[in-house]
Design a protein around this motif. Structure first.
Motif, short mmCIF file in Angstrom:
data_model
loop_
_atom_site.label_atom_id
_atom_site.label_comp_id
_atom_site.label_asym_id
_atom_site.label_seq_id
_atom_site.Cartn_x
_atom_site.Cartn_y
_atom_site.Cartn_z
N PHE A 16 2.54 12.89 -12.07
CA PHE A 16 1.14 12.71 -11.68
C PHE A 16 0.85 13.26 -10.29
N ILE A 62 -11.70 10.46 -4.75
CA ILE A 62 -11.18 11.59 -5.54
C ILE A 62 -12.20 12.00 -6.61
N GLY A 65 -3.74 10.12 -11.24
CA GLY A 65 -2.94 9.40 -12.24
C GLY A 65 -2.07 8.40 -11.50
N PHE A 92 0.85 -1.20 0.00
CA PHE A 92 0.00 0.00 0.00
C PHE A 92 0.88 1.25 0.00
N LEU A 93 2.04 1.16 -0.65
CA LEU A 93 3.01 2.27 -0.60
C LEU A 93 2.62 3.39 -1.54
N ARG A 94 2.72 4.63 -1.04
CA ARG A 94 2.53 5.80 -1.92
C ARG A 94 3.88 6.21 -2.47
N GLU A 95 3.95 6.47 -3.76
CA GLU A 95 5.19 6.99 -4.31
C GLU A 95 5.51 8.32 -3.64
N PHE A 150 -3.87 3.65 -9.48
CA PHE A 150 -5.32 3.86 -9.50
C PHE A 150 -5.95 3.57 -10.87
N ARG A 208 -8.95 16.12 -1.92
CA ARG A 208 -8.41 17.27 -2.64
C ARG A 208 -8.89 17.22 -4.08
N LEU A 251 -10.25 4.73 -2.80
CA LEU A 251 -9.53 6.02 -2.81
C LEU A 251 -9.77 6.76 -4.13
N LYS A 304 -4.18 22.03 -9.24
CA LYS A 304 -3.66 21.19 -8.16
C LYS A 304 -3.72 21.84 -6.78
C1 UDX Z 1 -1.54 4.88 -4.60
C2 UDX Z 1 -2.06 4.39 -3.23
O1 UDX Z 1 -2.20 5.51 -2.36
C3 UDX Z 1 -1.13 3.35 -2.65
O2 UDX Z 1 -1.66 2.85 -1.43
C4 UDX Z 1 -0.97 2.22 -3.66
O3 UDX Z 1 -0.10 1.23 -3.17
C5 UDX Z 1 -0.47 2.75 -4.99
O4 UDX Z 1 -1.37 3.78 -5.46
P1 UDX Z 1 0.29 6.59 -5.47
O5 UDX Z 1 -0.12 6.19 -6.85
O6 UDX Z 1 1.73 6.70 -5.15
O7 UDX Z 1 -0.32 5.57 -4.39
O8 UDX Z 1 -0.33 8.03 -5.20
P2 UDX Z 1 -1.41 8.71 -4.23
O9 UDX Z 1 -0.72 9.61 -3.30
O10 UDX Z 1 -2.37 7.75 -3.68
O11 UDX Z 1 -2.17 9.63 -5.32
C6 UDX Z 1 -2.76 9.07 -6.48
C7 UDX Z 1 -3.31 10.14 -7.36
O12 UDX Z 1 -4.46 10.74 -6.77
C8 UDX Z 1 -2.36 11.30 -7.66
O13 UDX Z 1 -2.51 11.69 -9.01
C9 UDX Z 1 -2.84 12.41 -6.73
O14 UDX Z 1 -2.51 13.69 -7.18
C10 UDX Z 1 -4.34 12.15 -6.75
N1 UDX Z 1 -5.04 12.65 -5.56
C11 UDX Z 1 -4.76 12.15 -4.33
C12 UDX Z 1 -6.00 13.64 -5.71
O15 UDX Z 1 -6.28 14.11 -6.83
N2 UDX Z 1 -6.68 14.08 -4.61
C13 UDX Z 1 -6.43 13.58 -3.37
O16 UDX Z 1 -7.09 14.03 -2.42
C14 UDX Z 1 -5.44 12.59 -3.23
#
Ligand code: UDX
Length: 420
Positions: free
Chosen positions: A321, A219, A261, A156-159, A265, A255, A215, A404
């Motif tokens: 992204f 969004i 992207g 579940f790691l976020r980049e 997701f 947000r 998630l 953003k």
């Molecule tokens: C995501 C999951 O959070 C993570 O648990 C999974 O393992 C991999 O996918 P990540 O792709 O690194 O992680 O990014 P994340 O921080 O979740 O954001 C995903 C996208 O959603 C980004 O484009 C971000 O800008 C967007 N986002 C996020 C929004 O537009 N609004 C928000 O409130 C949160």
């Protein structure tokens, strides 16, 4: 316990360096020679906060890197498979790399008394039991769970926050029907202060998809509300704050902006839609999540259109992204650029981390050396990634259209937000 990690992309590399930082002997395996070279030389092949520091600590201490999978399997007790499962054309998931690696591991299992295989790659429900285990059994001529262990342990790691997320997870999910290897992995994670949930294989596989689908839905939900708010002249950020204070809703992932992207997701929501449809269920809500997301970057262009400004000199700030990464996979910024190019706009572009990658896709655009140069050269500025440095530029009287939500104070004079 000796560990091997197969596939050193975002997930595998984080898993390998963090386990090594915890003191385990770790062997990282990849087929990409350039990547191996780079890691051995302590140069992070990706931009990820904190990675360089850990690499400096663990490379040549207890993390070794190789392309020799056989040796890695023979020299370790437990292997994490972290290879990619990219989208195919219609949205289904490609198991090519996972099946290839499983075949090879199966061959080497023949040479070992016992070994545990942990799948971290994101796979749809049923993959461990219907694909991975049968391949391992066939190639090794051994039987699960008697002769080897298999577990599903989704990540579940976020980049950008991957190392922080590795050491401080909300939860650890382990799916298996095999008690022995379950104990092994529980032991490996025993110092983590979070709930560890044991489930079936399929439940673990589905938890990963359901998390990402939820998630992504959150969004698209706030973006839909945001598009409505914009018509009322209401600031969606205030609405998001107001609903987020309800503990049943919570403030995170509310947000609004140009949509989600990244590598997870879009791919994962597509894969679950594809699989559900194949099983005879039409996932209407998830289709709508992708629909809203596909159209969200176009809202910026609608603002330009309304103001009659589409063909001007346009500055593009941000290509990744999200901030904190150099990843441009499924970045809404790239779709926005494509749309603007169709309108024959003159584009001036800057991103602190991803320009080289984008130059390979769009070689003939005007890439500038800083955000300020972009502002100076354009008539209108679009903010497409929330890099903090964009807050501090001098925008003068130029129109800034923000996709953003980058400013909390010091808002430029001539400013419009996408949903606020
Ligand atoms: C995501 C999951 O959070 C993570 O648990 C999974 O393992 C991999 O996918 P990540 O792709 O690194 O992680 O990014 P994340 O921080 O979740 O954001 C995903 C996208 O959603 C980004 O484009 C971000 O800008 C967007 N986002 C996020 C929004 O537009 N609004 C928000 O409130 C949160």
């Amino acid at each position: 316990m000796k560990i091997s990690v197969i596939g050193l992309g975002y997930v595998g590399l984080t898993q390998a360096v963090c386990l090594a930082d915890l003191g385990y002997e770790v062997i990282g395996v990849d087929i990409n020679k350039e990547r191996i070279e780079s890691i051995i030389n302590k140069k992070p092949p990706i931009y990820e906060k904190g990675l360089k520091k850990i690499l400096d600590r663990v490379v040549s201490r207890n993390l070794s890197i190789t392309s020799n999978l056989k040796k890695a399997i023979l020299d370790s007790d437990i292997s994490f498979i972290c290879v990619g499962t990219p989208s195919k054309k219609q949205g289904s998931m490609s198991l090519h790399q996972l099946e290839h690696v499983s075949k090879e591991i199966g061959m080497y299992l023949k040479l070992k008394k016992y070994h545990t295989v942990v799948i971290k790659s994101t796979v749809v429900a049923g993959t461990c039991e219907e694909n991975v285990i049968p391949i391992l059994e066939k190639e090794s001529k051994k039987k699960f769970p008697k002769d080897f262990g298999v577990l599903m342990n989704p990540e579940f790691l976020r980049e950008g926050e991957a190392i922080e997320d590795f050491f401080n997870p909300d939860r650890i999910v382990i799916g298996s029907s095999d008690k022995r290897s379950l104990q092994t992995l529980r032991k490996l994670y025993s110092n983590f202060k979070c709930p560890i949930l044991s489930t079936s294989f399929k439940e673990a596989e589905m938890i990963k998809y359901a998390s990402n689908a939820f998630l992504a839905t959150k969004i698209s939900f706030i973006n839909e509300i945001g598009n409505i708010c914009k018509r009322f002249n209401i600031d969606t950020n205030v609405v998001a704050e107001g609903i987020g204070l309800d503990h049943r809703i919570c403030p995170y992932f509310l947000r609004s902006g140009i949509g989600f992207g990244g590598s997870c997701f879009p791919k994962d929501v597509n894969a679950i839609i594809y699989k559900a449809t194949e099983l005879g269920y039409n996932p209407r809500l998830l289709r709508a999540v992708l629909d809203v997301n596909r159209d969200q970057p176009l809202k910026l262009l609608e603002i330009l259109e309304k103001k009659g400004l589409r063909h001007r000199k346009i500055g593009v700030l941000g290509l990744t992204f999200k901030a904190g990464t150099d990843d441009i996979r499924e970045s809404p910024a790239l779709n926005t650029i494509k749309e603007l190019l169709m309108e024959e706009a003159e584009l001036y572009i800057y991103d602190p981390k991803a320009m080289d990658k984008v130059k390979r896709i769009f070689p003939h655009l005007n890439y500038l050396g800083s955000g300020q140069e972009v502002v100076n050269n354009s008539e209108i500025v679009l903010i497409l990634t929330e890099w903090p440095e964009f807050k501090d530029l001098d925008y003068g009287d130029k129109l800034v259209i923000d996709g953003k939500n980058v400013f909390n104070s010091k808002i430029p004079k001539n400013y419009e937000g996408i949903c606020w």
